[in-house]
Design a protein around this motif. Structure first.
Motif, mmCIF file in Angstrom:
data_model
loop_
_atom_site.group_PDB
_atom_site.id
_atom_site.type_symbol
_atom_site.label_atom_id
_atom_site.label_comp_id
_atom_site.label_asym_id
_atom_site.label_seq_id
_atom_site.Cartn_x
_atom_site.Cartn_y
_atom_site.Cartn_z
ATOM 1 N N PHE A 143 -9.865 -6.665 -0.446
ATOM 2 C CA PHE A 143 -8.873 -7.744 -0.397
ATOM 3 C C PHE A 143 -8.534 -8.242 -1.807
ATOM 4 O O PHE A 143 -7.383 -8.621 -2.078
ATOM 5 C CB PHE A 143 -9.391 -8.910 0.450
ATOM 6 C CG PHE A 143 -9.355 -8.645 1.928
ATOM 7 C CD1 PHE A 143 -8.300 -7.967 2.509
ATOM 8 C CD2 PHE A 143 -10.393 -9.089 2.744
ATOM 9 C CE1 PHE A 143 -8.269 -7.722 3.874
ATOM 10 C CE2 PHE A 143 -10.363 -8.857 4.110
ATOM 11 C CZ PHE A 143 -9.299 -8.173 4.676
ATOM 12 N N ALA A 144 -9.515 -8.247 -2.703
ATOM 13 C CA ALA A 144 -9.269 -8.695 -4.072
ATOM 14 C C ALA A 144 -8.305 -7.759 -4.792
ATOM 15 O O ALA A 144 -7.348 -8.212 -5.452
ATOM 16 C CB ALA A 144 -10.587 -8.789 -4.849
ATOM 17 N N VAL A 145 -8.532 -6.465 -4.665
ATOM 18 C CA VAL A 145 -7.626 -5.488 -5.291
ATOM 19 C C VAL A 145 -6.234 -5.601 -4.680
ATOM 20 O O VAL A 145 -5.219 -5.560 -5.395
ATOM 21 C CB VAL A 145 -8.193 -4.063 -5.138
ATOM 22 C CG1 VAL A 145 -7.172 -3.034 -5.624
ATOM 23 C CG2 VAL A 145 -9.494 -3.917 -5.915
ATOM 24 N N GLY A 146 -6.169 -5.760 -3.366
ATOM 25 C CA GLY A 146 -4.871 -5.911 -2.715
ATOM 26 C C GLY A 146 -4.139 -7.160 -3.173
ATOM 27 O O GLY A 146 -2.917 -7.134 -3.383
ATOM 28 N N THR A 289 -2.990 -10.692 3.116
ATOM 29 C CA THR A 289 -4.009 -10.123 2.235
ATOM 30 C C THR A 289 -4.608 -11.182 1.312
ATOM 31 O O THR A 289 -5.833 -11.279 1.152
ATOM 32 C CB THR A 289 -3.401 -8.979 1.403
ATOM 33 O OG1 THR A 289 -2.931 -7.950 2.280
ATOM 34 C CG2 THR A 289 -4.429 -8.396 0.446
ATOM 35 N N ILE A 290 -3.750 -11.987 0.707
ATOM 36 C CA ILE A 290 -4.239 -13.040 -0.196
ATOM 37 C C ILE A 290 -5.039 -14.082 0.576
ATOM 38 O O ILE A 290 -6.120 -14.519 0.131
ATOM 39 C CB ILE A 290 -3.054 -13.693 -0.926
ATOM 40 C CG1 ILE A 290 -2.349 -12.662 -1.818
ATOM 41 C CG2 ILE A 290 -3.522 -14.882 -1.766
ATOM 42 C CD1 ILE A 290 -1.096 -13.181 -2.478
ATOM 43 N N LEU A 328 -12.757 1.370 -6.247
ATOM 44 C CA LEU A 328 -11.381 1.085 -6.657
ATOM 45 C C LEU A 328 -10.393 2.009 -5.951
ATOM 46 O O LEU A 328 -9.343 1.562 -5.476
ATOM 47 C CB LEU A 328 -11.257 1.238 -8.177
ATOM 48 C CG LEU A 328 -9.864 0.982 -8.762
ATOM 49 C CD1 LEU A 328 -9.409 -0.440 -8.472
ATOM 50 C CD2 LEU A 328 -9.846 1.266 -10.268
ATOM 51 N N ILE A 329 -10.720 3.289 -5.867
ATOM 52 C CA ILE A 329 -9.831 4.237 -5.188
ATOM 53 C C ILE A 329 -9.696 3.866 -3.715
ATOM 54 O O ILE A 329 -8.591 3.887 -3.147
ATOM 55 C CB ILE A 329 -10.352 5.683 -5.346
ATOM 56 C CG1 ILE A 329 -10.279 6.113 -6.816
ATOM 57 C CG2 ILE A 329 -9.547 6.639 -4.477
ATOM 58 C CD1 ILE A 329 -10.888 7.471 -7.072
ATOM 59 N N ALA A 330 -10.832 3.522 -3.084
ATOM 60 C CA ALA A 330 -10.792 3.134 -1.671
ATOM 61 C C ALA A 330 -9.942 1.885 -1.470
ATOM 62 O O ALA A 330 -9.147 1.810 -0.523
ATOM 63 C CB ALA A 330 -12.211 2.900 -1.149
ATOM 64 N N ALA A 331 -10.081 0.908 -2.362
ATOM 65 C CA ALA A 331 -9.307 -0.337 -2.236
ATOM 66 C C ALA A 331 -7.818 -0.084 -2.452
ATOM 67 O O ALA A 331 -6.973 -0.628 -1.729
ATOM 68 C CB ALA A 331 -9.823 -1.373 -3.232
ATOM 69 N N LEU A 332 -7.473 0.735 -3.451
ATOM 70 C CA LEU A 332 -6.072 1.055 -3.693
ATOM 71 C C LEU A 332 -5.455 1.801 -2.505
ATOM 72 O O LEU A 332 -4.334 1.502 -2.076
ATOM 73 C CB LEU A 332 -5.934 1.893 -4.967
ATOM 74 C CG LEU A 332 -6.231 1.183 -6.294
ATOM 75 C CD1 LEU A 332 -6.227 2.177 -7.456
ATOM 76 C CD2 LEU A 332 -5.221 0.073 -6.551
ATOM 77 N N PHE A 334 -6.549 1.686 0.555
ATOM 78 C CA PHE A 334 -6.522 0.752 1.676
ATOM 79 C C PHE A 334 -5.237 -0.067 1.673
ATOM 80 O O PHE A 334 -4.558 -0.196 2.701
ATOM 81 C CB PHE A 334 -7.749 -0.169 1.602
ATOM 82 C CG PHE A 334 -7.688 -1.357 2.515
ATOM 83 C CD1 PHE A 334 -7.908 -1.222 3.875
ATOM 84 C CD2 PHE A 334 -7.415 -2.623 2.017
ATOM 85 C CE1 PHE A 334 -7.858 -2.322 4.723
ATOM 86 C CE2 PHE A 334 -7.360 -3.726 2.859
ATOM 87 C CZ PHE A 334 -7.578 -3.573 4.208
ATOM 88 N N HIS A 335 -4.894 -0.606 0.514
ATOM 89 C CA HIS A 335 -3.679 -1.410 0.434
ATOM 90 C C HIS A 335 -2.431 -0.527 0.519
ATOM 91 O O HIS A 335 -1.442 -0.902 1.155
ATOM 92 C CB HIS A 335 -3.675 -2.200 -0.876
ATOM 93 C CG HIS A 335 -2.582 -3.209 -0.969
ATOM 94 N ND1 HIS A 335 -2.649 -4.442 -0.357
ATOM 95 C CD2 HIS A 335 -1.365 -3.163 -1.569
ATOM 96 C CE1 HIS A 335 -1.539 -5.116 -0.591
ATOM 97 N NE2 HIS A 335 -0.743 -4.360 -1.324
ATOM 98 N N ALA A 336 -2.491 0.646 -0.114
ATOM 99 C CA ALA A 336 -1.313 1.520 -0.144
ATOM 100 C C ALA A 336 -0.958 2.040 1.249
ATOM 101 O O ALA A 336 0.224 2.049 1.619
ATOM 102 C CB ALA A 336 -1.570 2.694 -1.088
ATOM 103 N N TYR A 337 -1.957 2.455 2.036
ATOM 104 C CA TYR A 337 -1.607 3.033 3.339
ATOM 105 C C TYR A 337 -1.059 1.958 4.286
ATOM 106 O O TYR A 337 -0.204 2.260 5.128
ATOM 107 C CB TYR A 337 -2.792 3.785 3.942
ATOM 108 C CG TYR A 337 -3.742 3.024 4.825
ATOM 109 C CD1 TYR A 337 -3.398 2.644 6.117
ATOM 110 C CD2 TYR A 337 -5.034 2.716 4.382
ATOM 111 C CE1 TYR A 337 -4.287 1.959 6.931
ATOM 112 C CE2 TYR A 337 -5.927 2.041 5.188
ATOM 113 C CZ TYR A 337 -5.544 1.662 6.460
ATOM 114 O OH TYR A 337 -6.428 0.984 7.270
ATOM 115 N N GLN A 338 -1.502 0.717 4.142
ATOM 116 C CA GLN A 338 -0.952 -0.325 5.002
ATOM 117 C C GLN A 338 0.462 -0.723 4.555
ATOM 118 O O GLN A 338 1.329 -0.988 5.399
ATOM 119 C CB GLN A 338 -1.876 -1.541 4.989
ATOM 120 C CG GLN A 338 -3.257 -1.219 5.560
ATOM 121 C CD GLN A 338 -3.995 -2.456 6.037
ATOM 122 O OE1 GLN A 338 -3.514 -3.202 6.859
ATOM 123 N NE2 GLN A 338 -5.191 -2.661 5.499
#
Length: 407
Positions: A143-146, A289-290, A328-332, A334-338
């Protein structure tokens, strides 16, 4: 092609001139040009005079000679200045032919990115959770990366920054809460069982959608919809009985994820219905997300503490750089696919999106089995296949139902 004439001069009503012999009224058009204009014809004949005021007869007059209700004037050649639309060249129709092909390529690319980001998210997320079994902290990091990506997107004007009222924030808060729980429960399940089994259980989302819609929205399913749920429930049960990595914590976490994710969909229909409070999907997801980050942060610090520091990871014998990179890759992803999912939803119907989500789940299960070399028995594979076939059947039944409503 018939062209359209547009008159510059507005029509006004003038008194009847006494010297006109007829008893009819005059509907006059006032030309804003102060002096008469003379135009020569194309063949060089005598010039033609255009008067500032042109009149046509009308029969409806009041006693003072003013027109009370102007009669419609038949189409005729105007004495005023006119602008006529030019005909469209035949070659102009050739450009739109390539537009459907371009849209198809864009949509296909979005589906490919949706599946690719989802695959990478599940693989890297599983690797992180195996090495670092703290799902609350991992979810908070995502959520922080998003949130950082959303703020950058708004700051750089890559997407329009929304203007949110207090009433909208109050309406979004329940959505953010169930969104937070849904992703947390998914990570808890991925940390306990295999990726393929988690997504097999998550294939039961249509079942929870039907139940919650009937309970809170009064949308009762048809017999065909209920029939499509039977193979979903039966397939998940069959796969669960033969799953090598089965444990109850992972099973119930995935089921809780289904419940909370479908509750989010129901709540969005129930609370975000007024047009003045409606937001587009990407903006809504960005705000959620925020809000999810701020909702989860106190709980994460209270339950798991601050364990994502380099000192703690080194003391635990973990490769810090590798864990940070994978997180970091997982978080990116995660946000990108949604984000891509919502972009697709803006271009296709919800039923088509549901079918695409079913295919995505198949792709994720197959790739995770191949990557992690997950042992799959014949009965387990059969149960997974039956469940996914039920999801596809459910999507087809919903498509037929939506077509019947439009007709």
């Amino acid at each position: 092609m018939q062209s359209t004439a547009i008159s510059f001069s507005p029509s006004i009503s003038l008194p009847k001139k006494p010297h006109r012999p007829s008893g009819s009224a005059s509907l006059c058009r006032f030309n804003p040009l102060s002096q008469p204009l003379r135009f020569g014809s194309l063949n060089g004949s005598t010039a033609r005079k255009i008067n500032p005021i042109s009149c046509s007869s009308s029969s409806k007059l009041n006693r003072n000679g003013w027109i009370s209700v102007p009669a419609p004037v038949p189409e005729r050649e105007s004495d005023g200045v006119e602008v006529r639309a030019t005909s469209v060249p035949e070659s102009a129709g050739e450009a739109p032919k390539s537009k459907p092909m371009t849209e198809t390529l864009v949509l296909g690319s979005l589906f490919g990115l949706w599946y690719l980001f989802n695959i990478y998210f599940n693989i890297y997320n599983k690797q992180v959770l195996k090495a670092f079994p703290y799902p609350v902290t991992v979810t908070l990091a995502q959520f922080a990366v998003g949130s950082v990506l959303v703020i950058l997107m708004w700051t750089l004007n890559l997407y329009k920054r929304p203007k949110i009222s207090g009433a909208q924030l109050v309406a979004i808060l329940p959505l953010a809460a169930v969104h937070t729980l849904g992703n947390l429960f998914t990570n808890m399940s991925l940390g306990k069982v295999s990726v393929s089994f988690t997504h097999t259980i998550k294939a039961m989302e249509p079942f929870f959608s039907v139940v919650l819609s009937a309970m809170f929205l009064g949308e009762f399913p048809t017999l065909w919809v209920l029939s499509s749920l039977l193979p979903i429930v039966g397939g998940v049960g069959l796969a669960s009985m033969t799953e090598a990595s089965f444990n109850w914590a992972g099973f119930w976490s995935a089921m809780a994820s289904n419940l909370t994710n479908q509750s989010r969909n129901v709540l969005s229909k129930k609370f975000m219905v007024r047009k003045e409070e409606s937001l587009d999907n990407i903006t809504l997801f960005s705000i959620i997300t925020i809000m999810s980050f701020f909702l989860l942060a106190p709980y994460a610090f209270f339950t798991e503490g601050v364990k994502f520091t380099p000192a703690y990871l080194e003391a635990a014998g973990l490769n810090v750089n590798q864990l940070y990179t994978r997180s970091l890759i997982a978080a990116l992803c995660f946000h990108a696919y949604q984000q891509v999912s919502y972009m697709i939803l803006q271009r296709v119907s919800p039923v088509t999106h549901s079918v695409g989500n079913c295919v995505k789940r198949v792709v994720v299960i197959v790739t995770s089995v191949l990557f992690f070399r997950t042992p799959v028995s014949p009965i387990n594979g059969l149960g997974t296949g039956i469940a996914l076939a039920g999801v596809f059947l459910y999507s087809r039944v919903k498509r037929i139902k939506s077509k019947a409503k439009t007709e």
